[in-house]
Design a protein around this motif. Structure first.
Motif, PDB file in Angstrom:
ATOM      1  N   GLY A  50       0.824  -1.185   0.000  1.00  0.00           N
ATOM      2  CA  GLY A  50       0.000   0.000   0.000  1.00  0.00           C
ATOM      3  C   GLY A  50       0.870   1.252   0.000  1.00  0.00           C
ATOM      4  N   SER A  51       0.269   2.365  -0.254  1.00  0.00           N
ATOM      5  CA  SER A  51       1.011   3.619  -0.344  1.00  0.00           C
ATOM      6  C   SER A  51       0.282   4.691   0.455  1.00  0.00           C
ATOM      7  CB  SER A  51       1.154   4.045  -1.803  1.00  0.00           C
ATOM      8  OG  SER A  51       1.935   5.199  -1.912  1.00  0.00           O
ATOM      9  N   LEU A  52       1.028   5.331   1.409  1.00  0.00           N
ATOM     10  CA  LEU A  52       0.503   6.435   2.212  1.00  0.00           C
ATOM     11  C   LEU A  52       1.133   7.730   1.700  1.00  0.00           C
ATOM     12  CD1 LEU A  52       0.859   4.792   5.733  1.00  0.00           C
ATOM     13  CD2 LEU A  52      -1.208   4.900   4.349  1.00  0.00           C
ATOM     14  N   CYS A  53       0.307   8.713   1.405  1.00  0.00           N
ATOM     15  CA  CYS A  53       0.809   9.959   0.830  1.00  0.00           C
ATOM     16  C   CYS A  53       0.572  11.135   1.790  1.00  0.00           C
ATOM     17  CB  CYS A  53       0.142  10.233  -0.510  1.00  0.00           C
ATOM     18  SG  CYS A  53       0.600   9.026  -1.776  1.00  0.00           S
TER      19      CYS A  53
ATOM     20  N   VAL B  56       2.752  -6.346  13.077  1.00  0.00           N
ATOM     21  CA  VAL B  56       4.124  -5.994  12.692  1.00  0.00           C
ATOM     22  C   VAL B  56       4.274  -4.469  12.757  1.00  0.00           C
ATOM     23  CG1 VAL B  56       5.822  -6.040  10.830  1.00  0.00           C
ATOM     24  CG2 VAL B  56       4.355  -8.034  11.237  1.00  0.00           C
ATOM     25  N   PRO B  57       5.275  -3.952  13.556  1.00  0.00           N
ATOM     26  CA  PRO B  57       5.430  -2.498  13.667  1.00  0.00           C
ATOM     27  C   PRO B  57       5.962  -1.915  12.354  1.00  0.00           C
ATOM     28  CG  PRO B  57       7.178  -3.601  14.846  1.00  0.00           C
ATOM     29  CD  PRO B  57       6.228  -4.687  14.437  1.00  0.00           C
ATOM     30  N   PHE B  58       5.604  -0.655  12.151  1.00  0.00           N
ATOM     31  CA  PHE B  58       6.007   0.037  10.918  1.00  0.00           C
ATOM     32  C   PHE B  58       6.520   1.420  11.302  1.00  0.00           C
ATOM     33  CE2 PHE B  58       5.010   3.015   7.462  1.00  0.00           C
ATOM     34  CZ  PHE B  58       5.730   2.425   6.420  1.00  0.00           C
TER      35      PHE B  58
ATOM     36  N   THR C 182      11.152  12.486   3.727  1.00  0.00           N
ATOM     37  CA  THR C 182      11.757  13.813   3.511  1.00  0.00           C
ATOM     38  C   THR C 182      11.096  14.478   2.313  1.00  0.00           C
ATOM     39  OG1 THR C 182      13.866  13.095   4.419  1.00  0.00           O
ATOM     40  CG2 THR C 182      13.866  15.064   3.035  1.00  0.00           C
ATOM     41  N   MET C 183      10.620  15.712   2.555  1.00  0.00           N
ATOM     42  CA  MET C 183       9.992  16.476   1.485  1.00  0.00           C
ATOM     43  C   MET C 183      10.921  17.621   1.090  1.00  0.00           C
ATOM     44  SD  MET C 183       5.989  16.575   2.666  1.00  0.00           S
ATOM     45  CE  MET C 183       5.448  16.947   1.010  1.00  0.00           C
TER      46      MET C 183
ATOM     47  N   CYS D 262       5.033  10.143  -0.983  1.00  0.00           N
ATOM     48  CA  CYS D 262       4.363   8.916  -0.525  1.00  0.00           C
ATOM     49  C   CYS D 262       5.399   7.933  -0.015  1.00  0.00           C
ATOM     50  CB  CYS D 262       3.570   8.272  -1.656  1.00  0.00           C
ATOM     51  SG  CYS D 262       2.282   9.336  -2.345  1.00  0.00           S
ATOM     52  N   VAL D 263       4.939   7.048   0.842  1.00  0.00           N
ATOM     53  CA  VAL D 263       5.764   5.979   1.374  1.00  0.00           C
ATOM     54  C   VAL D 263       4.978   4.675   1.263  1.00  0.00           C
ATOM     55  CG1 VAL D 263       4.947   6.297   3.740  1.00  0.00           C
ATOM     56  CG2 VAL D 263       7.171   5.228   3.324  1.00  0.00           C
TER      57      VAL D 263
END
Length: 807
Positions: free
Chosen positions: A58-61, A84-86, A91-92, A100-101
């Motif tokens: 998945g992608s978080l923006c 599971v920890p995340f 860096t912008m 996004c990550v």
């Protein structure tokens, strides 16, 4: 300057200087630092995220509101599937407004899982960065599908089985329970009487690989035959698929019996009585639905088509009915022959249109016919159709072939269209050939083209007619002009749908008696057969009165199949195509096709068909014609090499409609009401058409000629077909010799290959007249003769009886 841009501390220097040497500057430089007091906002770009399990990640923006001159450092943290920890740093850059990550998504094979809800938090590590939407949820949606199938149950379940397990199979794991709908559709079974224990639904629980229920089978004392139903399941549509089987067809095999018997064991009837009534009694066995008993006549000293109208009779017993009565027509002839006998016996029975099943029978009936008659004669009425003329060579050769097996021969009178009477002496087993010219019926103006042949009724006589042109020939076995004890005579024409401008679909009617009223209903528009210049529209009827020997000609460029002819007296109906094609293959030339059709009262319900053998890859087409509305037709064709059975069926809604199928195998054709079957074959050089005899119209012995007038035919064959009851290779003789058992091929009458008949193909290598006989006088068989030359092909059946059958 307050610029509104988030930036690091900025500085500049101020230097002091003077031109006066007497002034001492201390210090000479100062540093000015500008501390930025601007802010920017950051936050997750969406309020809620939804991802499919199969996406893999998945992608978080995050988006940034406000200008920066420096990079902004952010931290995203949360908990993934399986706790599971995340943690991820983002860096912008100054020019970036959205970054996004990605995070991993666990894709398993478990179906029907609830969504995994993941929470994520956004924090800023750079000063003067405000987090406005710092938390968000992401739903991981399961997109695995559960494969479900209904386990194949036993097709035929004994009534004594008690119960049978019905199971639904799951091909992979699932996480949530659900319900499966169970349905049973009765075909001939009755819910609650023949079976029970069917739940409305089955529960599927995680961890199962199947769920089952027990279907209870009722073992009653009712005679009901094979009863069938269809078992099916339905599953919810979300996340569940039917992988293979969702329904099963099952039949309960009855273990009860029915006993019937004839109320009379011996009956005596006079020819003058016209009919004899026979009563069948249900002695033992309980019924809950209508049951049809099939009764068949068996010749003894009385012949089935000369002395009585035999065949198969269908008697329906209702559940509360004990007796059923039917009539057999007795023929009042004019032959002095003494008392004669025939038998009546039970073949079996069936429920509705189901297959025939066995029942217990006590005895048979013997019927004795006493006679009141005086000798008279037998008559044949012949008319010739017109084959196409090739290369301008008009032969106009028309032959009548006369045959008899009488030891002292027979004298035959022939009356030509001109009224000339000639007498022909026909010797035993030697064909008498009569060449005729200018006798063809070619247009509506040809009104007196019938040729009458008469002979003593006590003598056997077979008549064949052949028309010949260069590259074209047509032959047929001429039927007698025979009174059949019916109120009216009904005929239907047969032709092929392909011909176009090369040839016409035609039929010709020739009257056997004076004062015969004929009503014609064509299936295509035709010219008035009386030559008025008007036309008769398709489906309309026109009536004509004919005297003996008068003919009517009807033609169309379109298929006239199914045209109806009704007459007050017997007539001869010759039908076919002046030049037609069995298939629409334009690469093939059209061919002359001709046949004489029997009246509807002499059709049949069952037929055996053997393919032609005169080509390496023969094309055999069977055209099935009905005279009744709502006729159900079936066929079964078995390949003698692979043992595979192909089959098909059709319900013919209207009288005069037809059904075609093609096969190179041995076939069994059956219908719930009498039908007419024509066998059409395309060869490498020509095509032919002949009526296929129904089993009920078989005879015991045949004398037939091969066509050898021109002397060019080199490959002649005869097909012989017989029911399984009458099959005995040692007793079936062709030209006096038994056909080897290895040359016989079985004929299947069901999709599972049940054998009900046998057929063979015998090459004829000597003589021009051939005999086919069954040495058992009580047995019958059918015959089909055909031949091929490099340019022509011909065929005709060996003969058929005209015994009226019940509708």
């Amino acid at each position: 300057i307050d610029d509104g841009i988030l930036e690091d501390i900025e500085q500049f220097f101020g230097d002091l200087s003077t031109s006066d040497p007497d002034v001492d500057l201390r210090p000479q430089r100062t540093t000015i630092r500008i501390a930025d007091d601007d802010n920017v906002s950051v936050g997750f770009a969406d309020e809620f995220y939804v991802f499919s399990e199969s996406m893999g990640e998945g992608s978080l923006c995050v988006h940034k509101i406000g200008a920066t001159a420096i990079s902004v450092t952010l931290s995203i943290s949360g908990t993934l599937q399986n706790e599971v920890p995340f943690q991820e740093t983002l860096t912008m850059l100054p020019a970036s407004v959205r970054e996004c990550v990605d995070f991993p998504i666990l894709d398993d094979d478990v179906a029907l899982e609830p969504p995994d809800m993941l929470a994520f938090t956004l924090e800023a590590e750079t000063a003067n960065v405000q987090v406005q939407q710092g938390s968000v949820f992401a739903a991981i949606v399961d997109d695995d599908e559960l494969s479900v199938s209904l386990q194949k149950t036993e097709d035929r379940i004994p009534e004594s089985a008690g119960s049978v397990a019905v199971c639904v199979l799951f091909e992979n794991q699932f996480a949530s329970g659900f319900n499966i709908t169970v349905n049973i559709a009765d075909i001939t079974t009755t819910a609650g009487q023949d079976y029970s224990g069917v739940p409305n639904s089955l529960s599927a629980t995680p961890g199962q690989n199947q769920t089952c229920f027990s279907l209870s089978i009722t073992d009653d004392e009712i005679f009901e035959g094979e009863e069938c139903f269809i078992l099916s399941i339905e599953v919810p549509s979300d996340g569940i698929i039917m992988s293979t089987n969702s329904s099963n067809s099952c039949c309960i095999i009855d273990n009860d019996s029915l006993t019937v018997g004839f109320q009379q064991r011996e009956l005596t009837v006079s020819e003058a009585d016209g009919s004899v009534s026979i009563t069948l009694e249900r002695i033992r066995g309980t019924l809950e639905r209508d049951f049809t008993v099939i009764v068949r006549t068996l010749p003894d000293t009385a012949e089935g088509f000369d002395d009585y109208i035999g065949g198969e009779f269908f008697l329906t017993f209702f559940p509360n009915q004990t007796y059923a009565t039917f009539d057999i027509l007795i023929v009042s002839d004019e032959i002095v022959e003494g008392s004669e006998k025939f038998d009546v016996w039970v073949v079996g029975g069936r429920f509705g249109s189901d297959g025939v099943i066995g029942i217990f029978v006590t005895g048979i009936v013997t019927v004795t016919i006493t006679e009141v008659s005086v000798p008279t004669g037998q008559e044949f009425m012949v008319a010739f159709l017109n084959p196409p003329v090739s290369f301008g060579l008009d032969f106009d050769n028309n032959y009548i072939i006369l045959l008899t097996d009488e030891e002292d021969g027979v004298s035959v009178n022939m009356t030509s269209p001109s009224g000339e009477l000639t007498v022909h002496s026909v010797l035993s087993s030697q064909p008498t050939l009569i060449l005729l010219e200018a006798v063809r019926v070619m247009s509506v103006s040809d009104r007196d083209k019938g040729i009458l042949l008469t002979a003593p009724l006590s003598k056997s006589l077979s008549v064949f007619a052949v028309s010949l042109e260069f590259f074209s020939i047509g032959g047929l076995n001429v039927l007698k002009c025979e009174k059949l004890g019916v109120e009216q005579y009904e005929y239907y024409t047969v032709s092929v749908p392909y011909g176009g401008t090369d040839g016409k679909s035609v039929f010709v009617i020739a009257a056997c008696k004076d004062g015969t009223t004929v009503t014609i209903t064509p299936t295509q528009d035709v010219d008035d057969p009386l030559g008025s210049g008007d036309s008769v529209s398709a489906g309309a009827s026109t009536s004509v009165q004919l005297n003996m020997g008068q003919t009517l000609y009807l033609s169309s460029l379109y298929d006239l199949s199914g045209s109806r002819v009704v007459s007050s007296e017997p007539v001869s109906v010759f039908t076919g195509d002046e030049c037609g094609k069995i298939t629409p293959d334009d690469s093939m030339d059209c061919d002359f096709l001709v046949e004489q059709v029997p009246p509807v009262s002499a059709w049949g319900n069952s037929f055996y068909a053997v393919p032609t053998k005169i080509d390496s890859s023969p094309s055999n087409t069977y055209k099935i014609m009905t005279a009744y509305n709502n006729t159900f037709v079936q066929y079964f064709c078995k390949n003698s090499d692979t043992e595979e059975v192909s089959y098909g069926s059709q319900r013919l809604a209207k009288q005069g409609s037809s059904y075609n199928f093609s096969s190179a195998d041995l076939c069994y054709i059956t219908a719930d009401r009498p039908v007419l079957v024509a066998q059409l074959s395309s060869t490498s050089s020509d095509a032919f058409m002949a009526v296929l005899p129904a089993v009920a119209q078989y005879g015991t012995n045949y004398t037939i000629p091969e066509y050898s007038i021109s002397g060019v035919f080199y490959d002649n064959w005869v097909n012989v077909f017989v029911s399984v009851r009458d099959y005995d290779p040692a007793k079936i003789l062709v030209d006096g010799s038994a056909v080897p058992e290895s040359d016989w091929m079985d004929i299947a009458c069901s999709s599972d290959g049940v054998v009900c008949g046998w057929g063979t193909q015998v090459q004829l290598t000597s003589a021009s007249v051939h005999t086919v006989e069954h040495t058992d006088p009580a047995a019958t068989l059918g015959v089909f003769l055909y031949g091929l030359s490099p340019q022509d092909a011909y065929a005709y059946n060996g003969g058929l009886r005209l015994s009226p059958l019940p509708e």
